[in-house]
Design a protein around this motif. Sequence first.
Motif, short mmCIF file in Angstrom:
data_model
loop_
_atom_site.label_atom_id
_atom_site.label_comp_id
_atom_site.label_asym_id
_atom_site.label_seq_id
_atom_site.Cartn_x
_atom_site.Cartn_y
_atom_site.Cartn_z
N ALA A 46 1.96 17.70 -2.29
CA ALA A 46 1.13 17.77 -3.49
C ALA A 46 1.41 16.61 -4.44
O ALA A 46 0.57 16.28 -5.28
CB ALA A 46 1.37 19.10 -4.21
N ALA A 47 2.58 15.98 -4.29
CA ALA A 47 2.99 14.95 -5.25
C ALA A 47 3.11 13.56 -4.66
O ALA A 47 3.11 12.59 -5.42
CB ALA A 47 4.34 15.35 -5.86
N ALA A 48 3.23 13.43 -3.33
CA ALA A 48 3.66 12.15 -2.76
C ALA A 48 2.68 11.59 -1.74
O ALA A 48 2.05 12.32 -0.98
CB ALA A 48 5.03 12.31 -2.10
N GLU A 49 2.62 10.26 -1.74
CA GLU A 49 1.87 9.50 -0.73
C GLU A 49 2.74 9.27 0.49
O GLU A 49 3.96 9.15 0.38
CB GLU A 49 1.42 8.16 -1.35
N PHE A 50 2.12 9.17 1.67
CA PHE A 50 2.85 9.16 2.94
C PHE A 50 3.89 8.05 3.04
O PHE A 50 5.05 8.30 3.39
CB PHE A 50 1.87 9.07 4.11
N ASN A 51 3.51 6.79 2.81
CA ASN A 51 4.43 5.68 3.04
C ASN A 51 5.70 5.80 2.21
O ASN A 51 6.80 5.52 2.69
CB ASN A 51 3.75 4.34 2.73
N ILE A 102 1.33 -2.66 -6.38
CA ILE A 102 1.12 -1.41 -5.66
C ILE A 102 -0.37 -1.09 -5.67
O ILE A 102 -0.99 -1.05 -6.74
CB ILE A 102 1.91 -0.25 -6.30
N VAL A 103 -0.92 -0.90 -4.48
CA VAL A 103 -2.28 -0.41 -4.34
C VAL A 103 -2.16 1.06 -3.95
O VAL A 103 -1.86 1.38 -2.80
CB VAL A 103 -3.07 -1.21 -3.29
N PRO A 104 -2.34 1.97 -4.90
CA PRO A 104 -2.03 3.38 -4.66
C PRO A 104 -3.22 4.15 -4.10
O PRO A 104 -4.35 3.65 -4.00
CB PRO A 104 -1.68 3.87 -6.07
N LEU A 105 -2.95 5.40 -3.75
CA LEU A 105 -4.00 6.28 -3.24
C LEU A 105 -5.19 6.38 -4.19
O LEU A 105 -6.34 6.48 -3.75
CB LEU A 105 -3.46 7.70 -3.03
N MET A 110 0.87 -1.16 0.00
CA MET A 110 0.00 0.00 0.00
C MET A 110 0.91 1.21 0.00
O MET A 110 1.62 1.47 0.97
CB MET A 110 -0.90 0.02 1.25
N GLY A 111 0.90 1.93 -1.11
CA GLY A 111 1.77 3.09 -1.18
C GLY A 111 1.78 3.69 -2.57
O GLY A 111 1.35 3.08 -3.54
N GLY A 112 2.25 4.91 -2.63
CA GLY A 112 2.39 5.58 -3.91
C GLY A 112 1.07 6.06 -4.47
O GLY A 112 0.00 5.91 -3.87
N ALA A 113 1.16 6.64 -5.63
CA ALA A 113 0.00 7.18 -6.31
C ALA A 113 0.34 7.41 -7.77
O ALA A 113 1.50 7.61 -8.13
CB ALA A 113 -0.46 8.49 -5.68
N VAL A 114 -0.68 7.35 -8.60
CA VAL A 114 -0.52 7.72 -10.00
C VAL A 114 -0.68 9.23 -10.15
O VAL A 114 0.13 9.89 -10.79
CB VAL A 114 -1.54 6.98 -10.89
N ALA A 115 -1.70 9.79 -9.50
CA ALA A 115 -2.00 11.20 -9.73
C ALA A 115 -2.27 11.99 -8.46
O ALA A 115 -2.57 13.18 -8.54
CB ALA A 115 -3.23 11.31 -10.65
N LEU A 116 -2.17 11.37 -7.29
CA LEU A 116 -2.53 12.04 -6.04
C LEU A 116 -1.33 12.19 -5.13
O LEU A 116 -0.30 11.53 -5.29
CB LEU A 116 -3.61 11.26 -5.30
N GLY A 117 -1.46 13.05 -4.12
CA GLY A 117 -0.51 13.14 -3.02
C GLY A 117 -1.29 13.40 -1.76
O GLY A 117 -2.30 14.09 -1.79
N ASN A 118 -0.83 12.84 -0.63
CA ASN A 118 -1.54 13.14 0.62
C ASN A 118 -0.63 13.67 1.72
O ASN A 118 -1.12 14.11 2.76
CB ASN A 118 -2.32 11.92 1.12
#
Length: 340
Positions: free
Chosen positions: A178-183, A204-207, A167-175
């Motif tokens: 603005a660009a990145a997922e937390f993990n 990868i199961v992204p945001l 669980m991590g990363g993203a194609v188009a989101l950030g949390n």
Amino acid sequence: MATSLSFLNPHAADKIPVWLDCDVGHDDAMALILAAYHPSISLLGVSTVAGNSSLKNTTANTISVMQAAGIKGIGVYKGASRPLVKPAAYAGDIHGASGLAGTALLPEPDFATYLSEDTNAVNAMYRAIISSQVPVCVVAVGPLTNIALLISMYPQIIPKIRTLSIMGGAVALGNVTAAAEFNIHFDPEAAHIVLNSGIAHISIVPLDVTHTVLTTKNVIRRIAESVPVPRFAQLITDLLLYFSSTYGGVFGMGDGAPLHDPVAVAYLFMRNAFVERYVRVDVDCSAGHGQGRTYCDMFGRTGKPPNCWVATSVDVEQFWNTMLEALVAASKESPLKNNG
């Protein structure tokens, strides 16, 4: 298409041996329950890592959840207390100072029973995976520090990992930016090592997917009505309502919080409920605004070979049916059924 509330027959096939690596906050708690109670999974062990909170807190939270959910006979192993390179930056705004705020029903952690002090998380993972008769699935729902250390110290383990579900990363989101997922942002260097490790199947199961799996009012109502042990149901709804309130405050999400982490567990046994693409994923390890961003090359523009299966959607109703069944099963084993 929605499924019934019943699990698949656990005797229809051999169980999947699974190791869970986590930084237990609210959604990790649900991932832990799902991994422990889905009948197709044999949970070999649980390792903890700093992320949502300090290693001390995530380890204590893991043990408290296991006690409350009646999970027995599975060791807990402490892992990395900080990222490989950068300073730690926890998620107190989402998970509270303890990493698992919002309820008074969690027991004090019984370290003596659950915590294995004779070895650390990396060595424990190595022993479990290398000694398994069949390849092991690893689920990583926190920063990837422990996994990066595992494959760096013991590269011979790589062929023994059947699937690494992240669980991590993203194609188009950030949390977290603005660009990145937390993990991934918490330890981008670890993520870079893992994604370039040569593990045969990394998912990868992204945001972008987990933000469709929301703890809506209807979900909370289903849990309250379906879980047969009132105090256990209250524990779960307390946690999810707190999680939803912080997501509402921080991100303005009024429909409930995304239940990120258990979706990566579900990938192991309900892959047919996901739409996914095999693409190249690289991690930005710079110190700039893009730090921690996952660059998912959905159209093959880099010319680099694919290295990850990236989920693009999931059958949300099928997931919630499965998650609810795990909560029902856990409630029947929970010591909370004997209190009040």
